[in-house]
Design an enzyme around this catalytic site. Sequence first.
Site, PDB file in Angstrom:
ATOM      1  N   GLY A  77       0.837  -1.208   0.000  1.00  0.00           N
ATOM      2  CA  GLY A  77       0.000   0.000   0.000  1.00  0.00           C
ATOM      3  C   GLY A  77       0.859   1.240   0.000  1.00  0.00           C
ATOM      4  O   GLY A  77       2.055   1.179  -0.292  1.00  0.00           O
ATOM      5  N   ASN A  78       0.252   2.377   0.299  1.00  0.00           N
ATOM      6  CA  ASN A  78       1.030   3.616   0.424  1.00  0.00           C
ATOM      7  C   ASN A  78       0.390   4.513   1.477  1.00  0.00           C
ATOM      8  O   ASN A  78      -0.652   4.184   2.030  1.00  0.00           O
ATOM      9  CB  ASN A  78       1.160   4.313  -0.931  1.00  0.00           C
ATOM     10  CG  ASN A  78      -0.188   4.722  -1.494  1.00  0.00           C
ATOM     11  OD1 ASN A  78      -0.888   5.560  -0.913  1.00  0.00           O
ATOM     12  ND2 ASN A  78      -0.581   4.116  -2.617  1.00  0.00           N
ATOM     13  N   HIS A  79       1.037   5.644   1.749  1.00  0.00           N
ATOM     14  CA  HIS A  79       0.628   6.486   2.884  1.00  0.00           C
ATOM     15  C   HIS A  79      -0.479   7.482   2.565  1.00  0.00           C
ATOM     16  O   HIS A  79      -0.756   8.366   3.370  1.00  0.00           O
ATOM     17  CB  HIS A  79       1.836   7.256   3.418  1.00  0.00           C
ATOM     18  CG  HIS A  79       2.821   6.380   4.122  1.00  0.00           C
ATOM     19  ND1 HIS A  79       2.492   5.683   5.253  1.00  0.00           N
ATOM     20  CD2 HIS A  79       4.107   6.079   3.844  1.00  0.00           C
ATOM     21  CE1 HIS A  79       3.537   4.987   5.652  1.00  0.00           C
ATOM     22  NE2 HIS A  79       4.527   5.210   4.810  1.00  0.00           N
ATOM     23  N   SER A  80      -1.090   7.403   1.388  1.00  0.00           N
ATOM     24  CA  SER A  80      -2.146   8.378   1.066  1.00  0.00           C
ATOM     25  C   SER A  80      -3.254   8.336   2.122  1.00  0.00           C
ATOM     26  O   SER A  80      -3.756   7.270   2.479  1.00  0.00           O
ATOM     27  CB  SER A  80      -2.732   8.056  -0.312  1.00  0.00           C
ATOM     28  OG  SER A  80      -3.912   8.802  -0.487  1.00  0.00           O
TER      29      SER A  80
ATOM     30  N   ALA B 190      -4.005   7.757  -4.962  1.00  0.00           N
ATOM     31  CA  ALA B 190      -2.608   7.304  -5.122  1.00  0.00           C
ATOM     32  C   ALA B 190      -2.668   5.807  -5.449  1.00  0.00           C
ATOM     33  O   ALA B 190      -2.602   4.961  -4.563  1.00  0.00           O
ATOM     34  CB  ALA B 190      -1.832   7.557  -3.837  1.00  0.00           C
TER      35      ALA B 190
END
Length: 403
Positions: free
Chosen positions: A212-215, A280
Amino acid sequence: MSILSGKNILLGITAGIAAYKTASLVRLFIKAGAHVKVIMTPASKDFITPLTLSTLSKNPVHSTFVSEEDENAVWNNHVELGLWADIFLIAPATANTLSKMANGTSDNLLLATYLSAKCPVYFAPAMDLDMYKHDSTKNSFKILKGFKNIMIPATSGELASGLVGEGRMAEPEDIITFIEKDILKKLPLNGKRFLITAGPTYEAIDPVRFIGNHSSGKMGFEIAKVAANQGAEVVLITGPTHQNLSHSFVEIIPVTSAEEMYVASHKHFNDVDVAILSAAVADYRPKQVAAKKIKKKDSTLTLELEKTKDILASLGDIKEKQLLIGFALETNNELENAKAKLNKKNLDLIVLNSLQDKGAGFGGTTNKVTIINKNGNINEYDLKSKTEVAKDLINEILNNINA
Ligand code: CTP
């Protein structure tokens, strides 16, 4: 959520029998999430008590220039009341008050406030049928409409006099609906449909792990809120986030992976006027998703990744009338890269975040953006809250829709 939520409503009550219905009116405004203050003409207190209205509105009721209850004689400031209001509704509005409003008379607090108010003014006449039909009353209506005051017409029915005809104040529910519809039809994005993507995507590795990512999703949710507040109907397709938004104009479609976001975006794209892709989206995902939890065995683990579908580019390929807006997060050669992305993906606008700018990008509550349109216009904005950035973006979209 009603469009009246959070609005300051000043209710002016004049001396007509329909004043008894203002108790329901105040309750309905409060239920819609509005803040209510009441001004009464002195004679209207014969029809309903200030105590009822102050209890329901949760605010003191004003009727004279100097507060009677207060031994320190506080001055009721008509200018402040006028400035406080987002909407001034006079209901019931008697023939006497309407005539005074039309002629600039200000011999009570309600009339002085009317003359000071800068907000939209609605009035709901209530009187006997012959008074309603009288040329003098019709003249007041005409003058007040000329002042851009908005009339909520009286209805027909049995009147307090026992006569039957036109002159009954519109019912409280109908007054609320009238005002809501009137506000909505004047909003700049009324009738427009928006698709907005927000948040990260999670790409499964096995049943318990993902890439995943930090969005945080905050930017997309703020854009959805601003667009909806301006009258747009919004489909908000969001990856996993902690954001929440409850708005009658926003339909939230939760998704997890890039593939799910792709499918949901394509399902809705044909029906929208504007698509803003602020999510994102993961660019790569594991080629194989393990059916069972991967056990730790070796000292290293290699995952093979494959490209996800580029949702933005795929919408650019099929777009017809839609305005298509993408985001670009760049670290170097920002303007050139963003312009190249705008052309390659067939966009109308691109919102550039530079990672070189402090306070920009995802995670935080602020953003610093440059918005480039397909004609090469570049607008660089200061560091702002994401709510303000969303407003700037919606303004740019309005300029492009109206261009
Ligand atoms: N986007 C998308 N689908 C993807 C990847 C990105 O719709 N699979 C959208 C994002 O929502 C955003 C824009 O494309 O509007 C961001 O693109 P970005 O990731 O910056 O650029 P890429 O085209 O992926 O190129 P690169 O990562 O190489 O900069």
